[in-house]
Enzyme design. Structure first.
Site, mmCIF file in Angstrom:
data_model
loop_
_atom_site.group_PDB
_atom_site.id
_atom_site.type_symbol
_atom_site.label_atom_id
_atom_site.label_comp_id
_atom_site.label_asym_id
_atom_site.label_seq_id
_atom_site.Cartn_x
_atom_site.Cartn_y
_atom_site.Cartn_z
ATOM 1 N N CYS A 49 15.910 -41.704 -54.221
ATOM 2 C CA CYS A 49 16.113 -42.574 -55.472
ATOM 3 C C CYS A 49 15.353 -44.025 -55.475
ATOM 4 O O CYS A 49 15.743 -44.895 -54.653
ATOM 5 C CB CYS A 49 17.723 -42.940 -55.338
ATOM 6 S SG CYS A 49 18.183 -43.873 -56.959
ATOM 7 N N CYS A 86 17.571 -46.952 -56.785
ATOM 8 C CA CYS A 86 18.112 -47.522 -55.993
ATOM 9 C C CYS A 86 17.846 -48.271 -54.906
ATOM 10 O O CYS A 86 18.054 -49.313 -54.496
ATOM 11 C CB CYS A 86 19.040 -46.252 -55.440
ATOM 12 S SG CYS A 86 19.635 -45.007 -56.504
ATOM 13 N N ASP A 87 16.868 -47.532 -54.073
ATOM 14 C CA ASP A 87 16.272 -48.141 -52.873
ATOM 15 C C ASP A 87 14.905 -48.883 -52.908
ATOM 16 O O ASP A 87 14.429 -49.694 -52.127
ATOM 17 C CB ASP A 87 16.135 -47.038 -51.726
ATOM 18 C CG ASP A 87 17.595 -46.429 -51.506
ATOM 19 O OD1 ASP A 87 18.773 -46.981 -51.606
ATOM 20 O OD2 ASP A 87 17.568 -45.038 -51.158
#
Length: 328
Positions: free
Chosen positions: A155, A158-159
């Site tokens: 992701c 997200c990261d």
């Protein structure tokens, strides 16, 4: 190493411990992505007594960066779109088992479907609507599991911020892969995109945005993820047609090579394809009467947010007709 997005309905909408006992819902919706939430709105407008069981509200949309092809929004982030869906669901008295997953389904006389969840609940319903979506497909190469959460991610939204300005590798030549590359380019990271297939599957409009900005390696295979001191240092790749391995420096590896349907609990309940998708007809009906399905976990082509939402609406209306025994 992931930023967590979570959408919550009001506390009073939650399914309290033990509340599911001694009652039978008319419809149980499994999954809380675009298909599941749209189905819930349509079912609740029909005043059906329903319950939704889902690990989260939003599904894959929560991990989508920008959405430019959902009608009504020229541009909206994935989490913001999921929040809009959730806000609409809040207007109705939905019973929600959030943070739970269905692990097994048993059909009893009635017919009656008895759903077991990972928390030990047993929920009964006269009909079932499966909208569990898909999850990221792993590469299954050396180093992938070892460095997951320490450089390996599924992701970018997200990261990605953890790797701002650092060299990264994106694996995948479809829209998801190129979108991840764009996410990282916006964070000023040197990006290498590795595509195993011969030819890019991403939409030309996306590819045009990365050409000249990222290094694009077509027809290459990632064979290992390398690291030192518990962190990723790079990847080993090889041309698809054979040849010596090459090393590409990277501090982050984003894997975007497709999705797997979340349908393990459906085996033996409904007909699945060899790839695990639920076979449905043009009215969202499965091979088992009383069980309907919608969204990315089904055989409906073109896995898009707007299509999943439309299929969720269709499935809910078909379920309503089934519950009320209205002839087609």
């Amino acid at each position: 190493m992931a930023l967590e997005f979570k959408l919550d309905l009001p506390v009073e909408a939650g399914l309290k411990p033990g509340e599911e006992q001694d009652q039978v819902f008319e419809l149980a919706i499994v999954g809380g992505g675009p298909a599941g939430m749209t189905a819930a709105v349509y079912a609740l407008r029909k005043q059906l007594k329903i319950v939704m069981i889902t690990p989260d509200l939003g599904g894959q949309v929560l991990w989508t960066g920008g959405v430019e092809n959902y009608m009504g929004y020229q541009y909206i982030s994935g989490p913001d779109l999921a929040s809009k869906f959730s806000e609409q669901v809040r207007h109705f008295p939905l019973k929600l088992a959030q943070g739970e997953s269905v692990t097994a389904v048993e059909e009893k006389a009635g017919p009656l479907f008895v759903l077991a969840t990972n928390t030990g609940r047993t929920i009964s319903a006269r009909s079932l609507l499966i909208a569990t979506g898909k999850r990221q497909r792993p590469l299954n190469v050396p180093g992938e599991k070892e460095y997951q959460g320490r450089g390996v991610s599924f992701c970018s939204i997200c990261d990605g911020p953890f790797f701002k300005g650092l060299p990264v590798v994106v694996v995948g030549g479809g829209n998801s892969g190129i979108s991840a590359a764009l996410d990282m380019l916006e964070l000023n990271s040197p990006v290498t995109v590795i595509n195993f297939a011969d030819g890019w599957q991403a939409d030309p409009v996306l590819l045009d945005q990365v050409r000249g900005r990222a290094k694009l390696l077509d027809g290459h295979q990632l064979v290992a993820i390398e690291g030192e001191g518990g962190k990723v240092t790079g990847v080993a790749i090889r041309p698809r047609g054979g040849g010596p391995e090459q090393h590409v420096e990277a501090r982050g590896v984003f894997i975007e090579v497709g999705l797997l349907p979340n349908t393990e609990f459906c085996r033996g309940l409904v007909e699945l394809t060899p790839h695990g998708e639920i076979r449905v007809d043009d009215r969202a009906r499965t091979s088992r009467p009383g069980v309907f399905a919608a969204g990315d976990c089904t055989t409906v082509p073109e896995k898009q947010i707007i299509i999943a939402a439309g299929e969720g609406a269709k499935a809910a209306l078909t379920a309503y007709r089934y519950i009320k025994r209205i002839p087609d």
